[in-house]
Motif scaffolding. Sequence first.
Motif, PDB file in Angstrom:
ATOM      1  N   LEU A 158      55.697  30.536   9.378  1.00  0.00           N
ATOM      2  CA  LEU A 158      56.729  29.510   9.521  1.00  0.00           C
ATOM      3  C   LEU A 158      57.351  29.204   8.162  1.00  0.00           C
ATOM      4  O   LEU A 158      56.713  29.427   7.125  1.00  0.00           O
ATOM      5  CB  LEU A 158      56.125  28.231  10.113  1.00  0.00           C
ATOM      6  N   PRO A 159      58.562  28.666   8.140  1.00  0.00           N
ATOM      7  CA  PRO A 159      59.160  28.296   6.850  1.00  0.00           C
ATOM      8  C   PRO A 159      58.404  27.147   6.202  1.00  0.00           C
ATOM      9  O   PRO A 159      57.717  26.375   6.872  1.00  0.00           O
ATOM     10  CB  PRO A 159      60.587  27.889   7.227  1.00  0.00           C
ATOM     11  N   ALA A 160      58.533  27.048   4.890  1.00  0.00           N
ATOM     12  CA  ALA A 160      57.894  25.958   4.153  1.00  0.00           C
ATOM     13  C   ALA A 160      58.595  24.643   4.449  1.00  0.00           C
ATOM     14  O   ALA A 160      59.791  24.601   4.775  1.00  0.00           O
ATOM     15  CB  ALA A 160      57.932  26.250   2.661  1.00  0.00           C
ATOM     16  N   GLY A 161      57.851  23.568   4.319  1.00  0.00           N
ATOM     17  CA  GLY A 161      58.438  22.245   4.477  1.00  0.00           C
ATOM     18  C   GLY A 161      59.043  21.737   3.178  1.00  0.00           C
ATOM     19  O   GLY A 161      59.125  22.463   2.180  1.00  0.00           O
ATOM     20  N   ARG A 162      59.478  20.485   3.198  1.00  0.00           N
ATOM     21  CA  ARG A 162      60.037  19.845   2.008  1.00  0.00           C
ATOM     22  C   ARG A 162      59.238  18.589   1.722  1.00  0.00           C
ATOM     23  O   ARG A 162      58.894  17.826   2.634  1.00  0.00           O
ATOM     24  CB  ARG A 162      61.506  19.442   2.202  1.00  0.00           C
ATOM     25  N   SER A 163      58.958  18.337   0.482  1.00  0.00           N
ATOM     26  CA  SER A 163      58.271  17.106   0.106  1.00  0.00           C
ATOM     27  C   SER A 163      59.259  15.953   0.143  1.00  0.00           C
ATOM     28  O   SER A 163      60.479  16.136   0.032  1.00  0.00           O
ATOM     29  CB  SER A 163      57.669  17.237  -1.291  1.00  0.00           C
ATOM     30  N   GLY A 164      58.735  14.771   0.335  1.00  0.00           N
ATOM     31  CA  GLY A 164      59.565  13.568   0.268  1.00  0.00           C
ATOM     32  C   GLY A 164      60.208  13.153   1.568  1.00  0.00           C
ATOM     33  O   GLY A 164      60.888  12.117   1.607  1.00  0.00           O
ATOM     34  N   ASP A 268      50.938  18.379   5.880  1.00  0.00           N
ATOM     35  CA  ASP A 268      52.375  18.164   6.098  1.00  0.00           C
ATOM     36  C   ASP A 268      52.834  18.633   7.470  1.00  0.00           C
ATOM     37  O   ASP A 268      54.030  18.667   7.744  1.00  0.00           O
ATOM     38  CB  ASP A 268      53.187  18.865   5.014  1.00  0.00           C
ATOM     39  N   GLU A 269      51.899  18.968   8.332  1.00  0.00           N
ATOM     40  CA  GLU A 269      52.242  19.388   9.689  1.00  0.00           C
ATOM     41  C   GLU A 269      52.268  18.171  10.607  1.00  0.00           C
ATOM     42  O   GLU A 269      51.452  17.257  10.456  1.00  0.00           O
ATOM     43  CB  GLU A 269      51.176  20.380  10.176  1.00  0.00           C
ATOM     44  N   PRO A 270      53.195  18.110  11.574  1.00  0.00           N
ATOM     45  CA  PRO A 270      53.186  16.978  12.507  1.00  0.00           C
ATOM     46  C   PRO A 270      51.849  16.873  13.237  1.00  0.00           C
ATOM     47  O   PRO A 270      51.302  17.874  13.689  1.00  0.00           O
ATOM     48  CB  PRO A 270      54.318  17.311  13.481  1.00  0.00           C
ATOM     49  N   VAL A 271      51.330  15.654  13.329  1.00  0.00           N
ATOM     50  CA  VAL A 271      50.111  15.441  14.089  1.00  0.00           C
ATOM     51  C   VAL A 271      50.400  15.759  15.555  1.00  0.00           C
ATOM     52  O   VAL A 271      51.503  15.544  16.043  1.00  0.00           O
ATOM     53  CB  VAL A 271      49.596  14.004  13.914  1.00  0.00           C
ATOM     54  N   GLN A 272      49.396  16.308  16.236  1.00  0.00           N
ATOM     55  CA  GLN A 272      49.547  16.581  17.662  1.00  0.00           C
ATOM     56  C   GLN A 272      48.225  16.324  18.366  1.00  0.00           C
ATOM     57  O   GLN A 272      47.203  16.092  17.740  1.00  0.00           O
ATOM     58  CB  GLN A 272      50.054  17.997  17.928  1.00  0.00           C
ATOM     59  N   HIS A 273      48.297  16.338  19.693  1.00  0.00           N
ATOM     60  CA  HIS A 273      47.138  16.072  20.553  1.00  0.00           C
ATOM     61  C   HIS A 273      46.657  14.627  20.400  1.00  0.00           C
ATOM     62  O   HIS A 273      45.470  14.363  20.215  1.00  0.00           O
ATOM     63  CB  HIS A 273      46.006  17.062  20.276  1.00  0.00           C
ATOM     64  N   PRO A 333      52.889  23.741  15.058  1.00  0.00           N
ATOM     65  CA  PRO A 333      54.098  23.107  14.538  1.00  0.00           C
ATOM     66  C   PRO A 333      54.409  23.585  13.121  1.00  0.00           C
ATOM     67  O   PRO A 333      53.508  23.991  12.380  1.00  0.00           O
ATOM     68  CB  PRO A 333      53.743  21.608  14.530  1.00  0.00           C
ATOM     69  N   ALA A 334      55.657  23.503  12.754  1.00  0.00           N
ATOM     70  CA  ALA A 334      56.068  23.790  11.375  1.00  0.00           C
ATOM     71  C   ALA A 334      55.872  22.553  10.516  1.00  0.00           C
ATOM     72  O   ALA A 334      55.895  21.425  11.011  1.00  0.00           O
ATOM     73  CB  ALA A 334      57.529  24.221  11.343  1.00  0.00           C
ATOM     74  N   PRO A 335      55.693  22.712   9.206  1.00  0.00           N
ATOM     75  CA  PRO A 335      55.594  21.538   8.330  1.00  0.00           C
ATOM     76  C   PRO A 335      56.881  20.725   8.366  1.00  0.00           C
ATOM     77  O   PRO A 335      57.965  21.265   8.624  1.00  0.00           O
ATOM     78  CB  PRO A 335      55.346  22.140   6.945  1.00  0.00           C
ATOM     79  N   VAL A 336      56.759  19.431   8.137  1.00  0.00           N
ATOM     80  CA  VAL A 336      57.956  18.584   8.179  1.00  0.00           C
ATOM     81  C   VAL A 336      58.904  18.987   7.058  1.00  0.00           C
ATOM     82  O   VAL A 336      58.488  19.375   5.964  1.00  0.00           O
ATOM     83  CB  VAL A 336      57.597  17.083   8.086  1.00  0.00           C
ATOM     84  N   GLY A 337      60.184  18.913   7.367  1.00  0.00           N
ATOM     85  CA  GLY A 337      61.205  19.319   6.413  1.00  0.00           C
ATOM     86  C   GLY A 337      61.516  20.794   6.427  1.00  0.00           C
ATOM     87  O   GLY A 337      62.280  21.275   5.585  1.00  0.00           O
TER      88      GLY A 337
END
Length: 435
Positions: A158-164, A268-273, A333-337
């Motif tokens: 998956l693509p990298a997320g973004r900080s902030g 940095d991944e969305p929480v799930q379950h 899930p992908a990391p946020v951002g």
Amino acid sequence: MTERDTLAHDLTAARGRTLALADFDDDELRRQYHPLMSPLVWDLAHIGQQEELWLLRGGNSDRPGMLSPEVDSLYDAFIHSRVGRVDLPLLSPAQARGYLSSVRSAAFDALDSLPDEGEDSTFPFGLVLSHEHQHNETMLQALNLRTGAPLLDAGRPLPAGRSGVAGTSVLVPGGPFVLGVDAADEPHSLDNERPAHVVGVPAFRIGRVPVTNDEWRAFIADGGYQDRRWWSERGWAHRQEAELETPQFWNPDGSRTRFGRVEDIPGDEPVQHVTCFEAEAYAAWAGARLPTEVEWEKACAWDPRAERRRRFPWGASPPAAELANLGGDAMRPAPVGAYPRGASAYGAEQMLGDVWEWTSSPLRPWPGFTPMIYERYSQPFFDGDYRVLRGGSWAVGREILRPSFRNWDHPIRRQIFAGVRLAWESGGCSEATGK
């Protein structure tokens, strides 16, 4: 491609996915991994049974089909609950696959013979496509509950997320917008998405991205699961009864188990379950609330400058790998951002894909609701104990998801790939922190 060509392509892709999720030995397919889930061999034949019902039998269950009435009735989800399906005299895996193949061959003949015009002629095919993809996600839920060595691969990168971006919010100004869709705009939309109608929504803020695992860890560390003040009365009673202390599949050593693999939990991944009750408690702890589904849809689909809906959060182009995490190939899930190009007009990101998002809304019909050919799709669930989830997950087929798509489940469920996006009154948080 013509609409028929597109449907044939999408149906073929969905069938390939179904068969891949059932490409195991017979004993494995007959196992019931959890009382909440059917054995995979039931899903396999049920997908064919529903396809035959809507495409070859005109929705008339009394009309003779390829299966005897006694066998056909085994795959009626309203007659047989999930917990007892493992004990039914089901078709064998080989018989189920043969049945799927026979039904699909006849279904393609029916697709080829459709009249050139008629706005409702392709709807049953879209319904069948949606149904198969929804069961693919259910099969993934079952496989995630399975114990034992992994059966599925680890998924594509998956693509990298973004900080902030975690914990930040965007403003959605007050005003009217068009909620829902009409058949003219979305011919394969389902009955609970219709009709389109104008509603007024007060200003609010909504999370730029879903809540992350790191944010959830802070809730746990602060005693969120033991502090009664954050929970509703029903939520607290369920938390105690079910002994909830972390999201499902999290382990005491700080790892998690997914699809048979023990792994670190990406912060940095969305929480799930998580259940809806857990989502509510987290929101209260964070000084926020869950969005209503009307707020969620406005933040996702409305373009305030153009004063019209976008077909997708980012615009008219169909979902693609650089815009959203859909289709199941990533297995997480992908990391946020990770998808700034997929942002809505208000700047909310990752509103389609990654995780289903709990809302505060019970499932209700929109004004002017009319049941579709599958009358039992939505109607039996109105006014029940169901909460609406929006946005889809990483496991949802990209061909069937829209901002208007409504999912629902009991607020205690958490085997679904569901997470949380927060909301606040318009003056209730800062844009920088979301709190």
